[in-house]
Enzyme design. Structure first.
Site, PDB file in Angstrom:
ATOM      1  N   ASP A 107      -1.335  -1.235   0.906  1.00 36.00           N
ATOM      2  CA  ASP A 107      -1.351  -2.520   0.272  1.00 36.00           C
ATOM      3  C   ASP A 107      -1.888  -3.795   1.086  1.00 36.00           C
ATOM      4  O   ASP A 107      -2.923  -3.355   1.789  1.00 36.00           O
ATOM      5  CB  ASP A 107       0.109  -2.875  -0.413  1.00 36.00           C
ATOM      6  CG  ASP A 107       0.751  -1.924  -1.237  1.00 36.00           C
ATOM      7  OD1 ASP A 107      -0.099  -1.755  -2.186  1.00 36.00           O
ATOM      8  OD2 ASP A 107       1.707  -1.533  -0.943  1.00 36.00           O
ATOM      9  N   SER A 108      -1.600  -4.822   1.065  1.00 37.47           N
ATOM     10  CA  SER A 108      -2.203  -5.799   1.822  1.00 37.47           C
ATOM     11  C   SER A 108      -2.428  -5.809   3.319  1.00 37.47           C
ATOM     12  O   SER A 108      -3.110  -6.537   3.942  1.00 37.47           O
ATOM     13  CB  SER A 108      -1.625  -7.460   1.430  1.00 37.47           C
ATOM     14  OG  SER A 108      -1.884  -7.696  -0.068  1.00 37.47           O
ATOM     15  N   THR A 109      -1.633  -5.045   3.966  1.00 39.43           N
ATOM     16  CA  THR A 109      -1.869  -4.786   5.404  1.00 39.43           C
ATOM     17  C   THR A 109      -3.263  -4.372   5.686  1.00 39.43           C
ATOM     18  O   THR A 109      -3.835  -4.323   7.033  1.00 39.43           O
ATOM     19  CB  THR A 109      -0.781  -3.892   6.002  1.00 39.43           C
ATOM     20  OG1 THR A 109      -0.943  -2.557   5.549  1.00 39.43           O
ATOM     21  CG2 THR A 109       0.774  -4.076   5.588  1.00 39.43           C
ATOM     22  N   SER A 162      -3.000 -14.011   1.477  1.00 35.18           N
ATOM     23  CA  SER A 162      -3.272 -12.708   1.097  1.00 35.18           C
ATOM     24  C   SER A 162      -4.359 -12.763  -0.280  1.00 35.18           C
ATOM     25  O   SER A 162      -3.821 -12.104  -1.210  1.00 35.18           O
ATOM     26  CB  SER A 162      -2.203 -11.787   0.848  1.00 35.18           C
ATOM     27  OG  SER A 162      -2.122 -10.393   0.890  1.00 35.18           O
TER      28      SER A 162
END
Length: 598
Positions: free
Chosen positions: A399-401, A448
């Site tokens: 995901d956003s990592t 993000s």
């Protein structure tokens, strides 16, 4: 999963067809320079290659550089789960701004009708082919039960002489039957040779010796177990004409290699007699259809090739053996080059656990109702602390990592620079107010902002991103979900353990990126600081069909004399947020005596 497998298997089948053509060309072009045994053994490389699409292994090393399947996949339409929904604002978490959750829901994967039809047809074809194979095996067992031990003591004595001549210590029995017209070697656990009664009655002793030597050679070279392997391959690839042709050629080469092995123990003046013995079976055209048995007879075309091979037989010299070895080595290298295309389904579901680590199962109390895992690396002690070993090695969507590395790659590719990372908003309205304005790297990382990082990725290009993700060894390195969605509950997967390893390498710049670029990304990850301590990190939330199923918080804490790198992942049917993962992680870090700046 079915859609991934079907598409990957189709791509692998195309690669297999090309590989078979190359092997056939290699064998034909270099036929005069290869021994009969090596011509047969080359087919074992194909059997190994045909097994690769079903093995749970991942693509590694130089093989990744020729990943044909990855190129083909990107040329095809993206999978259903890459479609972006309207979005869901799940902010409202208490605390500082960086604990806000910005996630866009994706649609759960739906198996395309075409993929499902192909998968069902494949299973149905396997069932039919397996049924025919089992039926042939049953007929062979019935023949074996009806056969009688050879009573002719002269034949039995000759049989023992042949076994001794070939150095076969295994217990192989000999039977006779009126229901077979060609000698047959069969039996995996109870090896046996079945002779037609007419052979015992009509053939001369020397002819029977040739027959026995031939069939015993099948046991000497373990041809019966290989036949079972071939049967399984035929079942799996029942639809593939190239595979069927290759297996037929392999059978012919097996018999030719067996003939050559027999001729090698005979006198030169016996070669013609051996060929004449084989011709007698050609007159009957008797070939056993038993899937795992080896018969001396064959089709006219096969027997013609064998007779020509026998007529031109010459004992192998040292020079021929050397050339054969070199050709076999070349064939090995060719197959290795094709392996990435055959690994279309081999994603690698788990990462290796470090050799030395401390388990802390007591940390489970901090997770409440969530399933999750936690990994911490203490750089000074060079020690890992892990909660939930299995979970820490399991790969899930980043995901956003992933945006940490999307930013780093964009800086390395000169899409943006540390001093100029501004991108204009295209006026598309998003569910999050923070996204509806121009962004730079710091603001995009803090909020993000999906569109910012998608733009960076698009400007970097898929080929460049694949190279960069491979360079750092990011999880399964699979970007086949599409350049806009591969990181969002799609194809790219990474484990908490790998997150920690990569982040630690990022902090120390083990990959030798531009130091200014690394510092620019670190600056964008800064969350809080106090004195000599600073907290850096990135949250990530995975939402599928409007439900938050995956939550991440990864980062590092720099103190005056140490750095602690960590990753925490939680998963549940719903209510998994990056902000929740962050709260749990900070509580755990504090409980471990680490000074976490707030």
């Amino acid at each position: 999963m079915i859609s991934d497998f079907t598409m990957g298997f189709l791509l692998a089948d195309a690669v297999i067809a090309v590989l078979i053509v190359i092997i056939l060309f290699l064998k034909k072009a270099l036929k005069a320079h290869i021994s009969k045994r090596i011509q047969y053994n080359i087919w074992f490389l194909l059997l190994l290659a045909l097994a690769v699409p079903f093995l749970p292994v991942r693509q590694e090393g130089f093989l990744h550089a020729v990943n044909l399947a990855g190129v083909l996949k990107e040329a095809l339409p993206a999978k259903g789960n890459a479609e972006v929904g309207a979005g869901k604002d799940i902010s409202g978490a208490a605390g500082t701004g960086w604990m806000q959750d910005f996630s866009v829901s994706v649609k759960g994967e739906r198996i395309p009708f075409f993929s499902m039809v192909l998968f069902v047809l494949w299973l149905g074809g396997m069932a039919v082919t397996a049924g025919v194979t089992l039926s042939s095996g049953r007929k062979m067992r019935q023949l074996a039960r009806s056969a009688l031990p050879v009573q002719d003591q002269e034949i039995n004595a000759l049989f023992e002489e042949c076994k001794k001549e070939l150095g076969l210590g295994r217990k192989v029995k000999i039977y006779s039957s009126a229901y077979v017209r060609s000698p047959v070697a069969f039996g995996l656990f109870r090896p046996s040779i079945l002779l037609p009664i007419r052979v015992i009655r009509e053939f001369e002793r020397k002819d029977i010796r040739y027959i026995l030597l031939h069939e015993l050679m099948h046991y000497r070279y373990w041809d019966i177990p290989v036949n079972y392997w071939v049967c399984l391959t035929r079942i799996l690839y029942w639809f593939h004409p190239f595979v069927w042709y290759a297996l037929k050629e392999m059978r012919t080469d097996r018999e030719i290699a067996c003939d050559a092995a027999v001729l090698a123990v005979l006198r030169q003046e016996d070669y013609t007699d051996y060929g004449n013995t084989l011709i007698q079976f050609a007159e009957k055209l008797s070939v056993a259809s038993f899937s795992a048995a080896s018969a001396m007879g064959g089709t006219k075309k096969q027997l013609k090739k064998r007779i020509i091979s026998i007529a031109g037989f010459r004992p192998e010299g040292g020079w021929l053996k050397l050339k054969s070895g070199l050709v076999l080595l070349a064939a090995v290298l060719i197959v290795l080059l094709f392996l990435p295309g055959l690994m279309a389904n081999a994603k690698g579901g788990e990462a290796p656990i470090p050799v030395a680590y401390e388990t802390r199962e007591d940390l489970g109390t901090y997770f409440g109702d969530y399933k999750g895992s936690f990994v911490l690396y203490d750089r000074k002690r060079q020690a890992y602390t892990i909660y939930n070993e299995k979970g820490s090695a399991k790969r899930v969507s980043p995901d956003s990592t992933y945006k940490i590395y999307s930013a780093l790659f964009a800086l390395e590719n000169k899409v943006i620079t540390p001093d100029s990372s501004h991108l204009d908003w295209d006026k598309t309205q998003y569910s999050f107010a923070a996204w509806n304005r121009d962004q730079d790297l710091d603001s995009a990382m803090e909020n993000s902002v999906n569109w910012y990082f998608k733009t960076l990725d698009a400007k970097s290009g898929l080929a460049s991103l694949e190279k960069d993700f491979h360079k750092i060894g990011y999880g399964n390195e699979d970007l086949s979900g599409g350049i806009s969605n591969y990181w969002m509950e799609s194809s790219l997967k990474i484990s908490p353990l790998e997150q920690v390893r990569l982040l630690n390498s990022f902090c120390q710049n083990d990959f030798h990126f531009d130091e200014k670029n690394v510092e620019a990304v670190k600056k964008s990850l800064w969350l809080s600081g106090s004195g000599t301590n600073a907290l850096y990190g990135k949250t990530g939330t995975g939402a599928v069909d409007g439900k938050n199923v995956n939550g991440w918080f990864i980062g590092f804490i720099e103190t005056g004399d140490n750095t602690y790198t960590f990753a925490l992942n939680i998963n549940k049917e719903d209510s998994c947020k990056g902000s929740t993962a962050a709260k749990i992680a900070l509580t755990i870090l504090t409980s471990m005596g680490i000074d976490v700046p707030r």
